[in-house]
Design a protein around this motif. Structure first.
Motif, short mmCIF file in Angstrom:
data_model
loop_
_atom_site.label_atom_id
_atom_site.label_comp_id
_atom_site.label_asym_id
_atom_site.label_seq_id
_atom_site.Cartn_x
_atom_site.Cartn_y
_atom_site.Cartn_z
N GLU A 1 0.83 -1.21 0.00
CA GLU A 1 0.00 0.00 0.00
C GLU A 1 0.86 1.26 0.00
N GLN A 2 1.93 1.27 0.77
CA GLN A 2 2.81 2.43 0.80
C GLN A 2 3.49 2.63 -0.55
N ALA A 3 3.94 1.54 -1.15
CA ALA A 3 4.63 1.63 -2.43
C ALA A 3 3.70 2.11 -3.54
N LEU A 4 2.45 1.69 -3.52
CA LEU A 4 1.51 2.04 -4.58
C LEU A 4 0.69 3.29 -4.27
N SER A 5 0.90 3.89 -3.11
CA SER A 5 0.06 5.03 -2.71
C SER A 5 0.18 6.22 -3.66
N GLY A 6 1.30 6.44 -4.29
CA GLY A 6 1.47 7.57 -5.20
C GLY A 6 1.35 7.20 -6.67
N ARG B 1 -2.93 1.53 -10.93
CA ARG B 1 -2.47 0.26 -10.39
C ARG B 1 -3.40 -0.84 -10.84
N ASP B 2 -2.87 -2.06 -10.83
CA ASP B 2 -3.63 -3.24 -11.20
C ASP B 2 -3.45 -4.22 -10.07
N GLY B 3 -4.31 -4.19 -9.10
CA GLY B 3 -4.18 -5.03 -7.92
C GLY B 3 -2.99 -4.58 -7.10
N ASP B 4 -2.03 -5.46 -6.92
CA ASP B 4 -0.83 -5.14 -6.15
C ASP B 4 0.35 -4.76 -7.06
N ARG B 5 0.06 -4.29 -8.26
CA ARG B 5 1.13 -3.95 -9.21
C ARG B 5 0.92 -2.55 -9.77
N PHE B 6 2.03 -1.96 -10.21
CA PHE B 6 1.95 -0.69 -10.93
C PHE B 6 1.38 -0.97 -12.30
N LYS B 7 0.53 -0.08 -12.80
CA LYS B 7 0.01 -0.20 -14.15
C LYS B 7 0.63 0.93 -14.96
N VAL B 8 1.27 0.57 -16.07
CA VAL B 8 1.94 1.56 -16.90
C VAL B 8 1.26 1.59 -18.25
N SER B 9 0.82 2.77 -18.65
CA SER B 9 0.17 2.92 -19.94
C SER B 9 1.20 2.76 -21.05
#
Length: 104
Positions: A80-85, A89-97
């Motif tokens: 949660e801390q890593a993805l907060s900014g 996101r896609d679940g527990d992962r970063f989503k990159v366009s």
């Protein structure tokens, strides 16, 4: 002591080296590089004159031991801390366009 002075470099040799490296040089560039490369070759020859077999090659003037810190795991971020900014996101992962078009 044998003469270790290298033969002078000429512009034909520089032009040949440039062609081997596939570098297009003008006549002015060849002349300039002939002088510059000649100075470099002379400098290497001077170093070779004083380098003797009884002097070991070194990479550092001061002996070094392990200069790295110990590899000890420390506190890490939660998911949660890593993805907060993250903007997406896609679940527990970063989503990159996608940034490249179809033609790429």
């Amino acid at each position: 002591m044998p003469d270790t002075t290298p033969p002078p470099l000429d512009s034909a040799q520089v032009a040949h080296l440039a062609s081997l490296a596939r570098i297009a040089l003008t006549a002015d560039e060849i002349e300039k590089l002939t002088g510059e490369l000649g100075v470099i070759i002379e400098s290497i020859a001077k170093v070779s004159e004083v380098a003797t077999p009884d002097v070991p090659a070194t990479s550092h003037p001061i002996p070094l031991s392990n200069v790295f810190r110990p590899d000890v795991p420390g506190a890490t971020l939660t998911v949660e801390q890593a993805l907060s900014g993250a903007p997406e996101r896609d679940g527990d992962r970063f989503k990159v366009s996608a940034i490249l078009g179809e033609e790429q």
